[in-house]
Structure formats: structure tokens, C-alpha cells
Design a protein around this motif. Structure first.
Motif, PDB file in Angstrom:
ATOM      1  N   GLN A 136       0.837  -1.192   0.000  1.00  0.00           N
ATOM      2  CA  GLN A 136       0.000   0.000   0.000  1.00  0.00           C
ATOM      3  C   GLN A 136       0.873   1.243   0.000  1.00  0.00           C
TER       4      GLN A 136
ATOM      5  N   ARG B 238       3.674   1.954   2.776  1.00  0.00           N
ATOM      6  CA  ARG B 238       3.321   1.981   4.195  1.00  0.00           C
ATOM      7  C   ARG B 238       3.215   0.590   4.794  1.00  0.00           C
ATOM      8  N   GLN B 239       2.831  -0.355   3.973  1.00  0.00           N
ATOM      9  CA  GLN B 239       2.684  -1.713   4.469  1.00  0.00           C
ATOM     10  C   GLN B 239       2.888  -2.666   3.311  1.00  0.00           C
ATOM     11  N   ARG B 240       3.436  -3.831   3.621  1.00  0.00           N
ATOM     12  CA  ARG B 240       3.754  -4.789   2.578  1.00  0.00           C
ATOM     13  C   ARG B 240       3.266  -6.164   2.996  1.00  0.00           C
TER      14      ARG B 240
END
Lengths: 114, 115
Positions: free
Chosen positions: B48, B55-57
Motif C-alpha cells: 500500500q 506503508r505496508q507490505r
């Protein structure tokens, strides 16, 4: 890996009947969402239920959430042939750093016969 | 009001090649997420982007990378393509300014086939 399981994997009904799909998940959640996907297309958001809610309605849709059992159900009443699609539940994990990452179930394929 | 748009709609590549997929978010949205959906499966979160940063995976190798531009559009890049990368790649947008617990709006996806 998928967080949840959906049940049944496939459901075949006649027009006018009700369809019920179930979803289970594993972690604490902020909310649970249901999406519909027509063959080969993107997902369409149907309804969102927050962890502090137990039931929600939207038109012919009714969603329940039982956080003690980590499960949810989607009821479609008076089904139509146009409801034929795959239905997915998706969870947003509780906690401050999820940034909106959704974890999807495997989906239920609903076929409504005219 | 245009929704989420993705391009191309279909793509055929061979093993070892590289591919770039593009996504324009819904007007007013600032956050883009990418998902991979294998045939018969639910979508799996790749990563994202918000404020041009990842920000996040999800659980995807470094072969998968992305970018977000100042106009909020995004690209997904996949290097050294494998047969197992064949899937529908979905882009979803939302607005984090209203909180993370908002519905996401999905595009129709890019169908990637690896030969």
C-alpha cells in the motif's frame, strides 16, 4: 496466506430464494467488509460492519458479526439472476498500523438460476 | 466521477521479463493498494502507498516493487517474471484522511499472463 475461510465454496439457488454465505477469520478485527466480484472484473464493496456492531442492513443485504466466534454471515434476500457473482469477506485487522490492509477469504461462488 | 482506472487490461509476457502496471485512484482518494488474485482465489495484499511511501507490505518478494506519484497515481513493477505471477492484479484506492477503516474502491484489474 488467506486469513479466513468462506462457506460454502459454491452455492446454487433459484431466483427468489435467499442466499446465506459464512465467513470465519482468525485475528481481532477493526471491521469486516463484504465485496462482490463479477467474472473477470474488479471487486465492488457491498457493506462494512464494525467490530462493535452485531448486525447491519443494506437493501436486500443483511450482515451479522459475532466477534466471540470470529465469524460473519451475509444474507441476500429474494435473490435475482443479476446476483450471480463471487462474494468475498475481507477483514481489517485491529491495531494502529494496518493502514487499510485487507485480508480476504477464498470467496463463495453464487449462482442464481432464473 | 471516474472510479479507479487500471492499464493495461490484459498483458502477456514471458518468463524473466519485467512488467509495469498502472493505476489511477478514484478522485479524492490519496491511498493506493495493490492486490494479486490468482484464479479461483481471493485477492492477496501486495503493498500500500500513501504520501508517496510504501506503508505496508504483504508476503511478496522484492521482485514486486511500486511507486506513488504526487498526483496519487501508482505503478506496480514486477521483475524476473515467473509462471506463478500469472494472475489478476487489482488496484484499490481509499482516503486515509478519513481513517483506515474505509471501504476500498477497486479497479477492474490487469490480467497478466506469463508464458
Amino acid at each position: 496466506s488467506q486469513q479466513g475461510e468462506e462457506d460454502p465454496q459454491a452455492l446454487s439457488i433459484q431466483e427468489g430464494e435467499n442466499a446465506t454465505m459464512n465467513c470465519s477469520y482468525k485475528t481481532s478485527i477493526n471491521n469486516l467488509q463484504w465485496y462482490r466480484q463479477n467474472s473477470g472484473r474488479g471487486l465492488v464493496h457491498l457493506i462494512l460492519i464494525r467490530s462493535n456492531e452485531r448486525e447491519k442492513h443494506s437493501g436486500r443485504l443483511r450482515v451479522t458479526l459475532d466477534t466471540s466466534k470470529k465469524s460473519s454471515s451475509l444474507l441476500i434476500t429474494a435473490s435475482r439472476a443479476a446476483d450471480t457473482a463471487s462474494y468475498f469477506c475481507a477483514t481489517l485487522r485491529a491495531g494502529g498500523t494496518s493502514y487499510g490492509k485487507l485480508t480476504f477469504g477464498q470467496g463463495t461462488i453464487l449462482t442464481v438460476h432464473p | 466521477d471516474a472510479g479507479v482506472t487500471q492499464s493495461p487490461t490484459h498483458l502477456i509476457k514471458t518468463r524473466g521479463q519485467q512488467v509495469t502496471l498502472r493505476c489511477s485512484p478514484k478522485s479524492g482518494h490519496d491511498t493506493v493498494s495493490w492486490y494479486q488474485q490468482a484464479l479461483g482465489q481471493g485477492p492477496q495484499f501486495i503493498f500500500q502507498y500513501y504520501e508517496e511511501e510504501e506503508r505496508q507490505r504483504g508476503n511478496f518478494p522484492d521482485r514486486f516493487s511500486g511507486h506513488q506519484f504526487p498526483n496519487y497515481s501508482s505503478e506496480l513493477n514486477v521483475n524476473a517474471l515467473l509462471l506463478g505471477d500469472s494472475a489478476l492484479y487489482l488496484c484499490a484506492s481509499s482516503s486515509l484522511r478519513w481513517g483506515a477503516s474505509q471501504p476500498q474502491h477497486f479497479g477492474d484489474g490487469t490480467r497478466l499472463s506469463i508464458l
